[in-house]
Design an enzyme around this catalytic site. Structure first.
Site, PDB file in Angstrom:
ATOM      1  N   PHE A   1       0.873  -1.181   0.000  1.00 54.92           N
ATOM      2  CA  PHE A   1       0.000   0.000   0.000  1.00 54.92           C
ATOM      3  C   PHE A   1       0.903   1.222   0.000  1.00 54.92           C
ATOM      4  O   PHE A   1       1.556   1.533   0.998  1.00 54.92           O
ATOM      5  CB  PHE A   1      -0.869  -0.065   1.258  1.00 54.92           C
ATOM      6  CG  PHE A   1      -1.867   1.036   1.435  1.00 54.92           C
ATOM      7  CD1 PHE A   1      -3.084   1.007   0.763  1.00 54.92           C
ATOM      8  CD2 PHE A   1      -1.633   2.076   2.330  1.00 54.92           C
ATOM      9  CE1 PHE A   1      -4.029   2.007   0.970  1.00 54.92           C
ATOM     10  CE2 PHE A   1      -2.570   3.071   2.538  1.00 54.92           C
ATOM     11  CZ  PHE A   1      -3.773   3.037   1.858  1.00 54.92           C
TER      12      PHE A   1
ATOM     13  N   GLU B   1       4.594   9.523   1.779  1.00 54.21           N
ATOM     14  CA  GLU B   1       5.669  10.126   0.985  1.00 54.21           C
ATOM     15  C   GLU B   1       6.695  10.799   1.893  1.00 54.21           C
ATOM     16  O   GLU B   1       6.361  11.213   3.015  1.00 54.21           O
ATOM     17  CB  GLU B   1       5.096  11.136  -0.002  1.00 54.21           C
ATOM     18  CG  GLU B   1       4.160  10.498  -1.011  1.00 54.21           C
ATOM     19  CD  GLU B   1       3.929  11.374  -2.228  1.00 54.21           C
ATOM     20  OE1 GLU B   1       4.376  12.536  -2.230  1.00 54.21           O
ATOM     21  OE2 GLU B   1       3.300  10.881  -3.187  1.00 54.21           O
TER      22      GLU B   1
ATOM     23  N   GLN C   1       2.794  -7.275  46.756  1.00 52.59           N
ATOM     24  CA  GLN C   1       1.647  -6.475  46.328  1.00 52.59           C
ATOM     25  C   GLN C   1       2.011  -5.543  45.178  1.00 52.59           C
ATOM     26  O   GLN C   1       1.211  -5.344  44.258  1.00 52.59           O
ATOM     27  CB  GLN C   1       1.119  -5.661  47.502  1.00 52.59           C
ATOM     28  CG  GLN C   1      -0.178  -4.919  47.173  1.00 52.59           C
ATOM     29  CD  GLN C   1      -0.684  -4.093  48.340  1.00 52.59           C
ATOM     30  OE1 GLN C   1      -0.057  -3.103  48.702  1.00 52.59           O
ATOM     31  NE2 GLN C   1      -1.798  -4.506  48.926  1.00 52.59           N
TER      32      GLN C   1
ATOM     33  N   GLY D   1      13.088  -8.095  35.037  1.00 50.95           N
ATOM     34  CA  GLY D   1      14.350  -7.615  35.583  1.00 50.95           C
ATOM     35  C   GLY D   1      15.455  -7.592  34.547  1.00 50.95           C
ATOM     36  O   GLY D   1      15.235  -7.294  33.369  1.00 50.95           O
TER      37      GLY D   1
ATOM     38  N   GLU E   1       0.088   3.540  10.274  1.00 54.93           N
ATOM     39  CA  GLU E   1      -1.362   3.625  10.003  1.00 54.93           C
ATOM     40  C   GLU E   1      -1.943   4.906  10.613  1.00 54.93           C
ATOM     41  O   GLU E   1      -3.108   4.945  11.029  1.00 54.93           O
ATOM     42  CB  GLU E   1      -2.103   2.401  10.552  1.00 54.93           C
ATOM     43  CG  GLU E   1      -1.618   1.075  10.029  1.00 54.93           C
ATOM     44  CD  GLU E   1      -2.146   0.733   8.656  1.00 54.93           C
ATOM     45  OE1 GLU E   1      -3.092   1.389   8.203  1.00 54.93           O
ATOM     46  OE2 GLU E   1      -1.601  -0.178   8.028  1.00 54.93           O
ATOM     47  N   GLY E   2      -1.148   5.948  10.642  1.00 55.72           N
ATOM     48  CA  GLY E   2      -1.543   7.203  11.281  1.00 55.72           C
ATOM     49  C   GLY E   2      -1.061   7.209  12.718  1.00 55.72           C
ATOM     50  O   GLY E   2      -1.435   6.342  13.516  1.00 55.72           O
TER      51      GLY E   2
END
Length: 380
Positions: A124, A128, A280, A340, A364-365
């Protein structure tokens, strides 16, 4: 919205997972390290229907829906985002344009079956060097001369270009009309004046080759015009709506694989006499990762469902692309942290996933462009 997958969708997901384990995972690290295009995977991907989503049965497609495409792409990206990129270029960016917009129906009849089978690849050609995300600023020109068009210009960052047989090229046919002067063309491999540059040396997605495309006095038949003159910008934007669902799906795969690896590693890694998952602080990191992943998944599936319903889905695809790619960047970075020092080495795939996730925020933008698209959609 509660997504209950059909039996067919679940079978497609399982097929994709099995294919990945047999054909992709064994080579994923090596092709990234060597920057090698996985030629040996392309035909098997075609044989397993990974290039056939949403394409009509008359051309060899399965007609499988966009949700199936999301599920399959996610499975592929969990092992190799580069393979998912190759898949997306076929399923979202090239073959559907030929099916929908070629006025000469012999063109899709001749090319699309081979694209679905993996015998021909497509690319595709929109971006540019001087335009970047401003797709309206096309410098490439196409001048009508008799029964042909002569195309001159260049494109940049074109996925699959070195391996492609089918080039979907956007060019100005009438500069005075601005975006309404952009048209789309089929240019086939072997056309005199068509050339590609060397693959870019990138941070990630190294097995998916990206390069410049040059068009120097490329003469194509007038029948290679896709749609009508001046429809190119509309074709490009509609195509990118679908492409963004594919990018979100790649991001989902990278995020899911990174979370899975993090869960396993934190359960196994013993520090101070206990698994680090017992802490936690670690649990909260994993909880945030899992929550962002599921939110991204719902947005992506919602966009796919909207597309399958035949309704406009620009807003939904931009939201999915924006959120899923930023979630993937967050999750892959946290995965490296949770692993780590080992996460910074190539012992674990999370370092590759983080490198691959970054570009999903760009192509894709860019995500900055997605915010503009979303704002325009909600403001009216």
């Amino acid at each position: 919205m509660d997504f209950q997958f059909t039996e067919e969708q679940l079978l497609i997901k399982e097929m994709a997972r099995d294919f990945v384990e047999q054909h992709i995972r064994p080579i994923a690290a090596e092709i990234d390290e060597t920057h090698r295009f996985p030629s040996e995977s392309v035909l098997p991907m075609g044989e397993h229907g990974l290039f056939s989503f949403t394409l009509p049965e008359e051309y060899g497609g399965t007609g499988a829906d966009s949700i199936s495409y999301v599920l399959a792409t996610t499975e592929v990206a969990k092992a190799s985002a580069a393979h998912a990129m190759i898949m997306g270029s076929q399923c979202s960016l090239t073959a559907p344009i030929l099916v929908k917009y070629a006025k000469d129906k012999s063109i899709p009849e001749r090319l699309v079956p081979d694209m679905i089978a993996g015998k021909k690849l497509g690319c595709f050609c929109l971006t540019e060097p001087g335009a970047g995300c401003d797709a309206s600023a096309q410098a490439t020109t196409a001048v009508r001369k008799g029964d042909s068009y002569v195309i001159n210009g260049s494109k940049i960052f074109i996925t699959n270009a070195p391996q492609s047989d089918v080039f979907i090229v956007f060019a100005m046919t009438d500069k005075s009309r601005g975006v309404k002067g952009i048209s789309a063309f089929l240019v086939e491999k072997g056309t005199p004046g068509l050339g590609t540059g060397a693959p870019e040396q990138k941070m990630g997605m190294n097995a998916s080759h990206t390069c410049e495309v040059f068009l120097n006095d490329c003469v194509v038949p007038a029948g290679n015009l896709l749609g009508e003159e001046g429809m190119g910008f509309k074709i490009a934007m509609q195509t990118l709506d679908s492409g963004r669902i594919g990018v979100a799906s790649i991001a989902l795969g990278l995020a899911e694989a990174s979370l899975d690896s993090s869960i396993r590693y934190t359960k196994e890694r013993i520090q101070f006499g206990k698994p680090i998952s017992a802490n936690q602080g670690i649990q909260w990191m994993l909880a945030d990762m899992a929550t962002r992943l599921e939110a991204a998944r719902m947005l992506t599936l919602r966009a796919a469902a909207k597309k399958d319903s035949g309704e406009p889905f620009t807003l939904e695809s931009s939201m999915a692309k924006l959120y899923a790619t930023e979630a993937a960047m967050y999750i892959t970075e946290k995965a490296v942290q949770l692993h780590g020092g080992m996460g910074y080495t190539k012992t674990y795939a999370v370092e590759r996933f983080m490198r691959e996730a970054k570009v999903t925020e760009i192509f894709e933008g860019t995500n900055e462009i997605q915010r503009i698209v979303i704002a325009r959609q909600i403001l009216g």
